[in-house]
Design a protein around this motif. Structure first.
Motif, PDB file in Angstrom:
ATOM      1  N   GLU A 133      24.141  37.258  43.668  1.00  0.00           N
ATOM      2  CA  GLU A 133      25.377  36.922  42.723  1.00  0.00           C
ATOM      3  C   GLU A 133      25.847  38.853  42.426  1.00  0.00           C
ATOM      4  OE1 GLU A 133      27.262  34.679  38.758  1.00  0.00           O
ATOM      5  OE2 GLU A 133      25.517  34.506  39.440  1.00  0.00           O
ATOM      6  N   TRP A 134      24.688  39.257  41.657  1.00  0.00           N
ATOM      7  CA  TRP A 134      25.021  40.803  41.641  1.00  0.00           C
ATOM      8  C   TRP A 134      26.067  41.497  42.684  1.00  0.00           C
ATOM      9  CZ3 TRP A 134      24.881  45.956  42.629  1.00  0.00           C
ATOM     10  CH2 TRP A 134      24.834  46.241  41.174  1.00  0.00           C
ATOM     11  N   LEU A 135      25.778  41.238  44.253  1.00  0.00           N
ATOM     12  CA  LEU A 135      26.498  42.215  45.537  1.00  0.00           C
ATOM     13  C   LEU A 135      27.787  41.548  45.292  1.00  0.00           C
ATOM     14  CD1 LEU A 135      23.447  42.363  47.182  1.00  0.00           C
ATOM     15  CD2 LEU A 135      24.183  44.224  46.281  1.00  0.00           C
ATOM     16  N   ALA A 136      27.585  40.074  45.238  1.00  0.00           N
ATOM     17  CA  ALA A 136      29.434  39.440  46.271  1.00  0.00           C
ATOM     18  C   ALA A 136      29.924  40.253  44.681  1.00  0.00           C
ATOM     19  CB  ALA A 136      29.380  37.879  45.777  1.00  0.00           C
ATOM     20  N   LYS A 137      29.659  40.560  43.186  1.00  0.00           N
ATOM     21  CA  LYS A 137      30.427  40.868  42.004  1.00  0.00           C
ATOM     22  C   LYS A 137      30.983  42.292  42.125  1.00  0.00           C
ATOM     23  CE  LYS A 137      30.968  41.100  37.175  1.00  0.00           C
ATOM     24  NZ  LYS A 137      30.417  41.229  35.609  1.00  0.00           N
ATOM     25  N   ASN A 138      29.648  43.043  42.065  1.00  0.00           N
ATOM     26  CA  ASN A 138      30.129  44.361  42.542  1.00  0.00           C
ATOM     27  C   ASN A 138      30.505  45.202  44.237  1.00  0.00           C
ATOM     28  OD1 ASN A 138      28.889  45.711  40.174  1.00  0.00           O
ATOM     29  ND2 ASN A 138      27.400  44.507  40.501  1.00  0.00           N
ATOM     30  N   SER A 139      30.559  44.399  44.876  1.00  0.00           N
ATOM     31  CA  SER A 139      30.629  44.949  46.410  1.00  0.00           C
ATOM     32  C   SER A 139      32.127  45.513  46.452  1.00  0.00           C
ATOM     33  CB  SER A 139      30.081  44.080  47.734  1.00  0.00           C
ATOM     34  OG  SER A 139      31.233  42.622  47.456  1.00  0.00           O
ATOM     35  N   TYR A 140      32.600  46.347  47.472  1.00  0.00           N
ATOM     36  CA  TYR A 140      33.967  46.991  47.450  1.00  0.00           C
ATOM     37  C   TYR A 140      34.605  44.857  47.627  1.00  0.00           C
ATOM     38  CZ  TYR A 140      37.997  48.297  49.808  1.00  0.00           C
ATOM     39  OH  TYR A 140      39.384  48.994  49.879  1.00  0.00           O
ATOM     40  N   GLU A 141      34.271  44.821  48.591  1.00  0.00           N
ATOM     41  CA  GLU A 141      35.170  43.186  49.341  1.00  0.00           C
ATOM     42  C   GLU A 141      35.299  42.290  47.833  1.00  0.00           C
ATOM     43  OE1 GLU A 141      33.530  45.117  52.729  1.00  0.00           O
ATOM     44  OE2 GLU A 141      32.979  44.445  50.806  1.00  0.00           O
TER      45      GLU A 141
ATOM     46  N   GLN B  19      38.892  40.814  42.630  1.00  0.00           N
ATOM     47  CA  GLN B  19      38.899  41.316  41.429  1.00  0.00           C
ATOM     48  C   GLN B  19      40.040  41.736  40.788  1.00  0.00           C
ATOM     49  OE1 GLN B  19      34.850  41.074  39.319  1.00  0.00           O
ATOM     50  NE2 GLN B  19      34.471  41.032  41.278  1.00  0.00           N
ATOM     51  N   VAL B  20      40.157  41.513  39.640  1.00  0.00           N
ATOM     52  CA  VAL B  20      41.346  42.313  38.600  1.00  0.00           C
ATOM     53  C   VAL B  20      40.468  42.801  37.016  1.00  0.00           C
ATOM     54  CG1 VAL B  20      43.305  41.621  37.505  1.00  0.00           C
ATOM     55  CG2 VAL B  20      43.502  40.719  39.187  1.00  0.00           C
ATOM     56  N   MET B  21      41.040  44.234  37.406  1.00  0.00           N
ATOM     57  CA  MET B  21      40.016  44.879  36.040  1.00  0.00           C
ATOM     58  C   MET B  21      40.908  44.408  35.005  1.00  0.00           C
ATOM     59  SD  MET B  21      38.095  47.300  37.710  1.00  0.00           S
ATOM     60  CE  MET B  21      37.849  48.206  35.464  1.00  0.00           C
ATOM     61  N   HIS B  22      42.111  44.139  35.012  1.00  0.00           N
ATOM     62  CA  HIS B  22      42.561  43.856  33.394  1.00  0.00           C
ATOM     63  C   HIS B  22      43.814  42.831  33.659  1.00  0.00           C
ATOM     64  CE1 HIS B  22      41.161  48.081  32.395  1.00  0.00           C
ATOM     65  NE2 HIS B  22      41.572  48.162  33.036  1.00  0.00           N
ATOM     66  N   PRO B  23      43.226  41.887  32.960  1.00  0.00           N
ATOM     67  CA  PRO B  23      44.283  40.484  33.648  1.00  0.00           C
ATOM     68  C   PRO B  23      45.009  40.296  32.274  1.00  0.00           C
ATOM     69  CG  PRO B  23      41.661  39.626  32.856  1.00  0.00           C
ATOM     70  CD  PRO B  23      41.871  41.159  32.854  1.00  0.00           C
ATOM     71  N   ARG B  24      46.043  39.893  32.399  1.00  0.00           N
ATOM     72  CA  ARG B  24      47.528  40.174  31.880  1.00  0.00           C
ATOM     73  C   ARG B  24      48.181  39.206  32.424  1.00  0.00           C
ATOM     74  NH1 ARG B  24      46.585  45.845  33.782  1.00  0.00           N
ATOM     75  NH2 ARG B  24      46.019  47.362  33.137  1.00  0.00           N
ATOM     76  N   ILE B  25      49.488  39.316  31.443  1.00  0.00           N
ATOM     77  CA  ILE B  25      50.178  38.115  31.321  1.00  0.00           C
ATOM     78  C   ILE B  25      51.515  38.752  30.833  1.00  0.00           C
ATOM     79  CG2 ILE B  25      51.856  35.936  30.397  1.00  0.00           C
ATOM     80  CD1 ILE B  25      49.374  35.146  28.873  1.00  0.00           C
ATOM     81  N   LEU B  26      52.547  38.887  32.784  1.00  0.00           N
ATOM     82  CA  LEU B  26      53.825  39.856  32.388  1.00  0.00           C
ATOM     83  C   LEU B  26      55.003  39.398  32.374  1.00  0.00           C
ATOM     84  CD1 LEU B  26      53.126  40.573  36.423  1.00  0.00           C
ATOM     85  CD2 LEU B  26      52.500  42.222  34.172  1.00  0.00           C
ATOM     86  N   TRP B  27      55.541  39.765  31.162  1.00  0.00           N
ATOM     87  CA  TRP B  27      56.884  38.980  30.504  1.00  0.00           C
ATOM     88  C   TRP B  27      58.199  39.743  30.513  1.00  0.00           C
ATOM     89  CZ3 TRP B  27      58.793  42.024  26.722  1.00  0.00           C
ATOM     90  CH2 TRP B  27      58.526  42.963  26.566  1.00  0.00           C
ATOM     91  N   ASN B  28      58.992  38.600  30.295  1.00  0.00           N
ATOM     92  CA  ASN B  28      60.449  38.668  30.096  1.00  0.00           C
ATOM     93  C   ASN B  28      61.242  38.559  28.848  1.00  0.00           C
ATOM     94  OD1 ASN B  28      60.849  36.471  30.634  1.00  0.00           O
ATOM     95  ND2 ASN B  28      62.400  36.547  32.747  1.00  0.00           N
ATOM     96  N   ALA B  29      62.070  39.422  28.350  1.00  0.00           N
ATOM     97  CA  ALA B  29      62.091  38.702  27.003  1.00  0.00           C
ATOM     98  C   ALA B  29      61.869  37.055  27.053  1.00  0.00           C
ATOM     99  CB  ALA B  29      63.327  38.360  26.457  1.00  0.00           C
ATOM    100  N   GLU B  30      62.715  36.417  27.536  1.00  0.00           N
ATOM    101  CA  GLU B  30      62.488  34.721  27.836  1.00  0.00           C
ATOM    102  C   GLU B  30      61.230  34.307  27.856  1.00  0.00           C
ATOM    103  OE1 GLU B  30      63.868  30.380  29.574  1.00  0.00           O
ATOM    104  OE2 GLU B  30      64.227  33.038  30.798  1.00  0.00           O
ATOM    105  N   ILE B  31      60.450  34.581  28.567  1.00  0.00           N
ATOM    106  CA  ILE B  31      58.976  34.340  28.323  1.00  0.00           C
ATOM    107  C   ILE B  31      57.693  34.402  28.019  1.00  0.00           C
ATOM    108  CG2 ILE B  31      56.708  35.204  29.941  1.00  0.00           C
ATOM    109  CD1 ILE B  31      57.810  35.338  32.705  1.00  0.00           C
ATOM    110  N   TYR B  32      58.078  35.612  26.565  1.00  0.00           N
ATOM    111  CA  TYR B  32      57.463  36.190  25.607  1.00  0.00           C
ATOM    112  C   TYR B  32      57.737  35.204  24.538  1.00  0.00           C
ATOM    113  CZ  TYR B  32      55.572  39.393  22.046  1.00  0.00           C
ATOM    114  OH  TYR B  32      54.509  38.968  20.474  1.00  0.00           O
ATOM    115  N   GLN B  33      59.145  35.025  23.761  1.00  0.00           N
ATOM    116  CA  GLN B  33      59.966  34.248  23.249  1.00  0.00           C
ATOM    117  C   GLN B  33      58.939  32.697  22.847  1.00  0.00           C
ATOM    118  OE1 GLN B  33      63.922  35.285  23.425  1.00  0.00           O
ATOM    119  NE2 GLN B  33      63.442  36.626  22.304  1.00  0.00           N
ATOM    120  N   GLN B  34      58.925  32.357  24.477  1.00  0.00           N
ATOM    121  CA  GLN B  34      58.464  31.001  24.894  1.00  0.00           C
ATOM    122  C   GLN B  34      56.698  30.643  24.263  1.00  0.00           C
ATOM    123  OE1 GLN B  34      59.843  29.395  28.695  1.00  0.00           O
ATOM    124  NE2 GLN B  34      61.765  28.979  28.162  1.00  0.00           N
ATOM    125  N   ALA B  35      56.462  32.049  24.899  1.00  0.00           N
ATOM    126  CA  ALA B  35      55.128  32.149  24.176  1.00  0.00           C
ATOM    127  C   ALA B  35      54.186  31.596  23.095  1.00  0.00           C
ATOM    128  CB  ALA B  35      54.203  33.304  24.874  1.00  0.00           C
TER     129      ALA B  35
END
Length: 399
Positions: free
Chosen positions: A109-117, A122-138
């Motif tokens: 499991e460690w190898l699978a997480k830390n290998s290049y593949e 994986q995403v280093m920094h999970p984010r929610i991308l937004w425009n004005a409507e998306i942010y206001q509705q959130a």
């Protein structure tokens, strides 16, 4: 010795039947005689692991200090052509015995997480991308100052909102520079710059910058002329006796993602072409000449994840780092990004008032303002990005 032909292991480490002869090249054929480990599959991840990498990352007590989480092994002492004498894999663990008798154990499991593949998936920094409507509705809530300062739950909620959206608000902050500093220091060390530690911001043109006027400011990120642009900016309006002055916020990552989807060649060019950014100041006692170099978009090379945008048309220097054959294409790519950043539906306008502190991810969210009348005073500071992310990780957040 491990066989020279590749071995394949299925989910949980089970070896799969050998493929037909010639289906896979031997390590010697692929790496000019330097051995590599064969494909190792764990779950949905198929890893290719070099023997040097496997020796270097050994987590045994003699190779890795678990108390300090630091490597003890001298990487330069590892033979670059090293190969194990024996290899064994069971349901959860890969075992390698090296020529000197040292045994390395890896959890699959460690190898699978830390290998290049694994990292590519994986995403280093999970984010929610937004425009004005998306942010206001959130309906992202602001955090009360007392809860922010006195509870880990309030701090964690604030930081989670900040990591997801790149902006976050603290309400009911006493409208003084001193109280704003207390709020800022809750999540980070304050980064002192040529603008000082904590600054007052008025339209007296006390600094050689358009921001110190009553004029409108187009969307931009700050300190693009620093080798490492400031990570987080704090704004707190202490007083405004007049009209106008709303703050503009635009998610630069959302705009860049639209460019990536519609014209990937433009995204790629903006991520590869380095530009100079410059700030020259000679006003009163302030004399500065700052220069930094970097592309408009900065991505991690292994997964192409965007982590920094430098966008400031005020402070972009003479374009003299781009060859003639690329100049026109760069302007086309820059125009595509600018058009996306300026789309009205991507603009979030907020009115900063005394008591409401705004935190902005300066590596992601562009800010600007509309022109204003009367006396308007803001205070704020820059924060060190590393310390903000450190605070978030210590609270169990992915940052």
């Amino acid at each position: 010795m491990w066989e020279s032909s590749e071995r394949r292991f299925g989910p949980g480490g089970h070896r799969e039947p050998e493929e037909e002869e010639g289906a896979a090249k031997s390590p010697e054929q692929q790496r000019g005689g330097c051995g590599i480990a064969s494909e190792l599959r764990y779950g949905s991840t198929v890893m290719r692991l070099d023997f040097v990498w496997l020796r270097d990352h050994c987590r045994s007590a003699s190779c890795y200090n678990a108390k300090t989480n630091q490597r003890s092994l001298d990487t330069a002492s590892v033979d670059l052509a090293i190969q194990p004498q024996a290899v064994r894999v069971d349901e959860t663990t890969l075992f390698l015995t090296w020529p000197d008798g040292h045994v390395t154990r890896y959890g699959l499991e460690w190898l699978a997480k830390n290998s290049y593949e694994g990292q590519k998936q994986q995403v280093m920094h999970p984010r929610i991308l937004w425009n004005a409507e998306i942010y206001q509705q959130a309906q992202v809530p602001s955090i009360d100052c007392r809860r922010f300062l006195e509870t880990d739950e309030g701090l964690k909620e604030f930081l989670q909102n900040f990591l997801w959206y790149g902006i976050a608000f603290v309400e009911n902050v006493p409208p003084t520079k001193e109280d704003t500093e207390i709020v800022a220091k809750r999540i980070s060390i304050i980064r002192e710059t040529i603008y000082g530690r904590m600054w007052y911001f008025t339209s007296d043109f006390s600094r050689g910058d358009t921001a110190y006027t009553k004029l409108a400011l187009d969307r931009h990120t700050d300190t693009t002329y620093f080798q490492e642009p400031c990570g987080i900016q704090v704004f707190h309006c202490l007083k405004h006796e007049g009209t106008g002055g709303r703050t503009l916020l635009v998610d630069g990552f959302h705009a860049a993602e639209q460019v990536r989807l519609q014209a990937p060649e433009h995204f790629e060019l903006l991520a590869k072409v380095p530009l100079k950014h410059e700030y020259v100041e000679n006003v009163g006692d302030c004399h500065n000449h700052m220069i930094a170099v970097g592309p408009v978009l900065n991505v991690y090379p292994w997964n192409n994840e965007l982590y920094l945008i430098r966008y400031n048309n005020y402070d972009r220097a003479v374009i003299n780092t781009v060859p003639h054959a690329v100049v026109r294409r760069w302007y086309q790519a820059h125009r595509a990004l600018t058009a996306e950043l300026r789309r009205p539906h991507n603009e979030l306008w907020v009115k900063l008032k005394p008591g409401k502190a705004l935190f902005v991810d300066n590596w992601r969210v562009l800010h600007g303002r509309e022109a204003f009348t009367g006396y308007r005073q803001l205070c704020g500071c820059y924060l060190t990005r590393d310390d903000v992310l450190n605070t978030a990780r210590l609270l169990g957040l992915q940052a």
